[in-house]
Scaffold this motif. Structure first.
Motif, PDB file in Angstrom:
ATOM      1  N   MET A   1       0.847  -1.171   0.000  1.00  8.13           N
ATOM      2  CA  MET A   1       0.000   0.000   0.000  1.00  8.13           C
ATOM      3  C   MET A   1       0.892   1.233   0.000  1.00  8.13           C
ATOM      4  O   MET A   1       1.925   1.247   0.659  1.00  8.13           O
ATOM      5  CB  MET A   1      -0.899   0.021   1.239  1.00  8.13           C
ATOM      6  N   LEU A   2       0.469   2.223  -0.721  1.00  9.15           N
ATOM      7  CA  LEU A   2       1.160   3.504  -0.756  1.00  9.15           C
ATOM      8  C   LEU A   2       0.149   4.549  -0.299  1.00  9.15           C
ATOM      9  O   LEU A   2      -0.886   4.747  -0.942  1.00  9.15           O
ATOM     10  CB  LEU A   2       1.644   3.803  -2.170  1.00  9.15           C
ATOM     11  N   THR A   3       0.426   5.203   0.835  1.00 11.55           N
ATOM     12  CA  THR A   3      -0.570   6.097   1.416  1.00 11.55           C
ATOM     13  C   THR A   3       0.076   7.221   2.209  1.00 11.55           C
ATOM     14  O   THR A   3       1.260   7.155   2.557  1.00 11.55           O
ATOM     15  CB  THR A   3      -1.530   5.300   2.334  1.00 11.55           C
ATOM     16  N   ALA A   4      -0.721   8.239   2.507  1.00 15.09           N
ATOM     17  CA  ALA A   4      -0.255   9.338   3.350  1.00 15.09           C
ATOM     18  C   ALA A   4      -0.606   9.085   4.811  1.00 15.09           C
ATOM     19  O   ALA A   4      -0.161   9.820   5.693  1.00 15.09           O
ATOM     20  CB  ALA A   4      -0.878  10.650   2.880  1.00 15.09           C
ATOM     21  N   LYS A   5      -1.374   8.049   5.074  1.00 14.29           N
ATOM     22  CA  LYS A   5      -1.786   7.749   6.449  1.00 14.29           C
ATOM     23  C   LYS A   5      -0.626   7.103   7.196  1.00 14.29           C
ATOM     24  O   LYS A   5      -0.155   6.040   6.821  1.00 14.29           O
ATOM     25  CB  LYS A   5      -3.002   6.842   6.455  1.00 14.29           C
ATOM     26  N   THR A   6      -0.202   7.759   8.290  1.00  6.55           N
ATOM     27  CA  THR A   6       0.986   7.295   9.007  1.00  6.55           C
ATOM     28  C   THR A   6       0.701   6.730  10.390  1.00  6.55           C
ATOM     29  O   THR A   6       1.620   6.300  11.082  1.00  6.55           O
ATOM     30  CB  THR A   6       1.997   8.450   9.151  1.00  6.55           C
ATOM     31  N   GLU A   7      -0.555   6.742  10.797  1.00 10.49           N
ATOM     32  CA  GLU A   7      -0.906   6.224  12.118  1.00 10.49           C
ATOM     33  C   GLU A   7      -0.707   4.708  12.168  1.00 10.49           C
ATOM     34  O   GLU A   7      -0.932   4.008  11.178  1.00 10.49           O
ATOM     35  CB  GLU A   7      -2.355   6.561  12.464  1.00 10.49           C
ATOM     36  N   GLU A   8      -0.316   4.208  13.338  1.00 10.35           N
ATOM     37  CA  GLU A   8      -0.068   2.778  13.490  1.00 10.35           C
ATOM     38  C   GLU A   8      -1.301   1.954  13.154  1.00 10.35           C
ATOM     39  O   GLU A   8      -1.207   0.921  12.479  1.00 10.35           O
ATOM     40  CB  GLU A   8       0.388   2.464  14.915  1.00 10.35           C
ATOM     41  N   ILE A   9      -2.474   2.394  13.562  1.00  4.92           N
ATOM     42  CA  ILE A   9      -3.703   1.642  13.307  1.00  4.92           C
ATOM     43  C   ILE A   9      -3.957   1.499  11.810  1.00  4.92           C
ATOM     44  O   ILE A   9      -4.430   0.459  11.341  1.00  4.92           O
ATOM     45  CB  ILE A   9      -4.928   2.254  14.039  1.00  4.92           C
ATOM     46  N   ASP A  10      -3.627   2.537  11.022  1.00  2.06           N
ATOM     47  CA  ASP A  10      -3.792   2.480   9.571  1.00  2.06           C
ATOM     48  C   ASP A  10      -2.861   1.439   8.964  1.00  2.06           C
ATOM     49  O   ASP A  10      -3.251   0.671   8.079  1.00  2.06           O
ATOM     50  CB  ASP A  10      -3.533   3.851   8.936  1.00  2.06           C
ATOM     51  N   LYS A  11      -1.605   1.425   9.456  1.00  2.00           N
ATOM     52  CA  LYS A  11      -0.629   0.449   8.963  1.00  2.00           C
ATOM     53  C   LYS A  11      -1.074  -0.971   9.292  1.00  2.00           C
ATOM     54  O   LYS A  11      -1.051  -1.857   8.446  1.00  2.00           O
ATOM     55  CB  LYS A  11       0.749   0.721   9.565  1.00  2.00           C
ATOM     56  N   VAL A  12      -1.491  -1.188  10.549  1.00  2.00           N
ATOM     57  CA  VAL A  12      -1.930  -2.516  10.988  1.00  2.00           C
ATOM     58  C   VAL A  12      -3.138  -2.964  10.171  1.00  2.00           C
ATOM     59  O   VAL A  12      -3.190  -4.099   9.673  1.00  2.00           O
ATOM     60  CB  VAL A  12      -2.253  -2.514  12.501  1.00  2.00           C
ATOM     61  N   LEU A  13      -4.097  -2.087   9.995  1.00  2.00           N
ATOM     62  CA  LEU A  13      -5.301  -2.419   9.239  1.00  2.00           C
ATOM     63  C   LEU A  13      -4.949  -2.769   7.781  1.00  2.00           C
ATOM     64  O   LEU A  13      -5.433  -3.753   7.230  1.00  2.00           O
ATOM     65  CB  LEU A  13      -6.295  -1.259   9.288  1.00  2.00           C
ATOM     66  N   GLY A  14      -4.098  -1.974   7.168  1.00  2.00           N
ATOM     67  CA  GLY A  14      -3.687  -2.229   5.784  1.00  2.00           C
ATOM     68  C   GLY A  14      -3.016  -3.580   5.626  1.00  2.00           C
ATOM     69  O   GLY A  14      -3.316  -4.350   4.709  1.00  2.00           O
ATOM     70  N   LEU A  15      -2.103  -3.906   6.533  1.00  2.00           N
ATOM     71  CA  LEU A  15      -1.408  -5.189   6.473  1.00  2.00           C
ATOM     72  C   LEU A  15      -2.352  -6.352   6.762  1.00  2.00           C
ATOM     73  O   LEU A  15      -2.266  -7.408   6.127  1.00  2.00           O
ATOM     74  CB  LEU A  15      -0.214  -5.200   7.429  1.00  2.00           C
ATOM     75  N   GLU A  16      -3.269  -6.167   7.701  1.00  2.00           N
ATOM     76  CA  GLU A  16      -4.216  -7.235   8.025  1.00  2.00           C
ATOM     77  C   GLU A  16      -5.246  -7.456   6.914  1.00  2.00           C
ATOM     78  O   GLU A  16      -5.793  -8.539   6.790  1.00  2.00           O
ATOM     79  CB  GLU A  16      -4.911  -6.957   9.357  1.00  2.00           C
TER      80      GLU A  16
END
Length: 155
Positions: free
Chosen positions: A1-16
């Motif tokens: 994913m390539l995004t401007a969202k840097t919050e940990e929850i966004d990263k975790v959600l994207g990977l999950e």
């Protein structure tokens, strides 16, 4: 994913949700290239520049990417740029089926404005050049309703 969202929850959600990697903006091209190469390695799809330059030889047909030459039983075969690219792409992955769109993307990159049937014409010309009998091919096979493939080692 390539995004401007840097919050940990966004990263975790994207990977999950199935992303293999998560890159946040801004990023450098060097980091991006490295992450893409790593993903290709993980997927077993990485090819080195050296691999791409190695000649391919199958039953008297020789494709030499470094010289951009094709020979059949020692006789030179003249190919157009597009014919050579299609033949090389197919021969590098023997047995793998390529759709017309996949081949268009390999040759032209963005294939959105090209007619996929263009590939059929180039395959026909290649068969006329390299096959003893273009109607009974030994190298370039049609997979009906899907696309084309190059002869597998077991054939």
């Amino acid at each position: 994913m390539l995004t401007a969202k840097t919050e940990e929850i966004d990263k975790v959600l994207g990977l999950e949700l199935g992303a293999d990697d998560y890159i946040t903006k801004p990023f450098s091209m060097r980091e991006f290239r490295s992450r893409v190469k790593a993903a290709l390695r993980r997927g077993g799809m990485a090819q080195s520049d050296e691999d791409l330059e190695q000649p391919i030889e199958v039953r008297g047909l020789r494709i030499d990417p470094s010289k951009r030459s094709v020979t059949l039983e020692g006789e030179s075969i003249a190919t157009t740029f597009v014919e050579f690219e299609i033949l090389s792409a197919l021969a590098r992955s023997p047995g793998r089926v390529f759709t017309r769109d996949m081949l268009l993307a390999r040759v032209w990159g963005d294939s959105a404005y090209r007619d996929p049937r263009t590939i059929d014409v180039h395959i026909r010309h290649l068969r006329e050049k390299i096959e003893a009998d273009p109607k009974e091919p030994e190298y370039l096979f049609t997979v009906r309703g899907v696309g084309y493939r190059f002869r597998d080692d077991e054939e």
